[in-house]
Design a protein around this motif. Structure first.
Motif, PDB file in Angstrom:
ATOM      1  N   ALA A   1       0.850  -1.186   0.000  1.00  0.00           N
ATOM      2  CA  ALA A   1       0.000   0.000   0.000  1.00  0.00           C
ATOM      3  C   ALA A   1       0.882   1.232   0.000  1.00  0.00           C
ATOM      4  N   SER A   2       0.375   2.282  -0.623  1.00  0.00           N
ATOM      5  CA  SER A   2       1.112   3.542  -0.665  1.00  0.00           C
ATOM      6  C   SER A   2       0.132   4.699  -0.787  1.00  0.00           C
ATOM      7  N   VAL A   3       0.639   5.894  -0.535  1.00  0.00           N
ATOM      8  CA  VAL A   3      -0.155   7.107  -0.717  1.00  0.00           C
ATOM      9  C   VAL A   3       0.543   8.011  -1.719  1.00  0.00           C
ATOM     10  N   MET A   4      -0.272   8.711  -2.504  1.00  0.00           N
ATOM     11  CA  MET A   4       0.192   9.679  -3.490  1.00  0.00           C
ATOM     12  C   MET A   4      -0.778  10.852  -3.424  1.00  0.00           C
ATOM     13  N   LYS A   5      -0.591  11.837  -4.295  1.00  0.00           N
ATOM     14  CA  LYS A   5      -1.497  12.977  -4.281  1.00  0.00           C
ATOM     15  C   LYS A   5      -1.801  13.431  -5.701  1.00  0.00           C
ATOM     16  N   VAL A   6      -3.103  13.599  -5.971  1.00  0.00           N
ATOM     17  CA  VAL A   6      -3.579  14.130  -7.247  1.00  0.00           C
ATOM     18  C   VAL A   6      -4.046  15.561  -6.994  1.00  0.00           C
ATOM     19  N   TYR A   7      -3.838  16.436  -7.975  1.00  0.00           N
ATOM     20  CA  TYR A   7      -4.279  17.818  -7.835  1.00  0.00           C
ATOM     21  C   TYR A   7      -5.806  17.866  -7.823  1.00  0.00           C
ATOM     22  N   LYS A   8      -6.364  18.707  -6.975  1.00  0.00           N
ATOM     23  CA  LYS A   8      -7.813  18.747  -6.764  1.00  0.00           C
ATOM     24  C   LYS A   8      -8.601  19.041  -8.040  1.00  0.00           C
ATOM     25  N   ASP A   9      -8.037  19.813  -8.934  1.00  0.00           N
ATOM     26  CA  ASP A   9      -8.765  20.125 -10.166  1.00  0.00           C
ATOM     27  C   ASP A   9      -8.579  19.051 -11.247  1.00  0.00           C
ATOM     28  N   GLN A  10      -7.920  17.945 -10.896  1.00  0.00           N
ATOM     29  CA  GLN A  10      -7.635  16.891 -11.870  1.00  0.00           C
ATOM     30  C   GLN A  10      -8.286  15.550 -11.533  1.00  0.00           C
ATOM     31  N   TYR A  11      -9.176  15.529 -10.550  1.00  0.00           N
ATOM     32  CA  TYR A  11      -9.811  14.276 -10.121  1.00  0.00           C
ATOM     33  C   TYR A  11     -10.469  13.542 -11.286  1.00  0.00           C
ATOM     34  N   ALA A  12     -11.292  14.244 -12.048  1.00  0.00           N
ATOM     35  CA  ALA A  12     -12.036  13.610 -13.137  1.00  0.00           C
ATOM     36  C   ALA A  12     -11.084  13.061 -14.201  1.00  0.00           C
ATOM     37  N   GLU A  13     -10.068  13.828 -14.545  1.00  0.00           N
ATOM     38  CA  GLU A  13      -9.119  13.372 -15.564  1.00  0.00           C
ATOM     39  C   GLU A  13      -8.304  12.184 -15.064  1.00  0.00           C
ATOM     40  N   TYR A  14      -7.918  12.214 -13.801  1.00  0.00           N
ATOM     41  CA  TYR A  14      -7.180  11.098 -13.210  1.00  0.00           C
ATOM     42  C   TYR A  14      -8.009   9.811 -13.311  1.00  0.00           C
TER      43      TYR A  14
END
Length: 104
Positions: free
Chosen positions: A5-18
């Motif tokens: 298991a790991s944690v990463m971070k996606v930019y808040k305005d990129q959730y849908a694209e991710y």
């Protein structure tokens, strides 16, 4: 089977694209992961913070460590780099988590 298991971070305005990019995961990326012993791979999003929690099963740690050296993985990192926090080599900034509990 090894649980990772790991944690990463996606930019808040990129959730849908991710999500879209993972919904359309390249077949060659999926094939490479499976060939390197990865299964049961899930990624969860904590929307309030952009934190991603990734969980997978790995058959062999040494084989799994070769994933990052593949051409397709490095291509995927470049593709995902605009959406998330990354290192200078475009790999996601990822912190491995230590397992402290497991109920089978």
């Amino acid at each position: 089977m090894i649980r990772k298991a790991s944690v990463m971070k996606v930019y808040k305005d990129q959730y849908a694209e991710y999500k879209k990019r993972h919904d359309e995961l390249w077949p060659e990326m999926e094939d490479m992961l499976k060939a390197h012993g990865v299964s049961e791979y899930s990624i969860f999003l904590l929307e309030e913070t952009g934190q991603l929690f990734a969980y997978m099963h790995v058959a062999d740690e040494a084989l799994y460590q070769k994933v990052s050296q593949t051409e397709i993985c490095q291509k995927w990192w470049v593709y995902m780099e605009p959406l998330m926090e990354t290192n200078v080599d475009n790999s996601p900034i990822s912190k491995e988590l230590k397992e402290v509990f497991y109920l089978a």
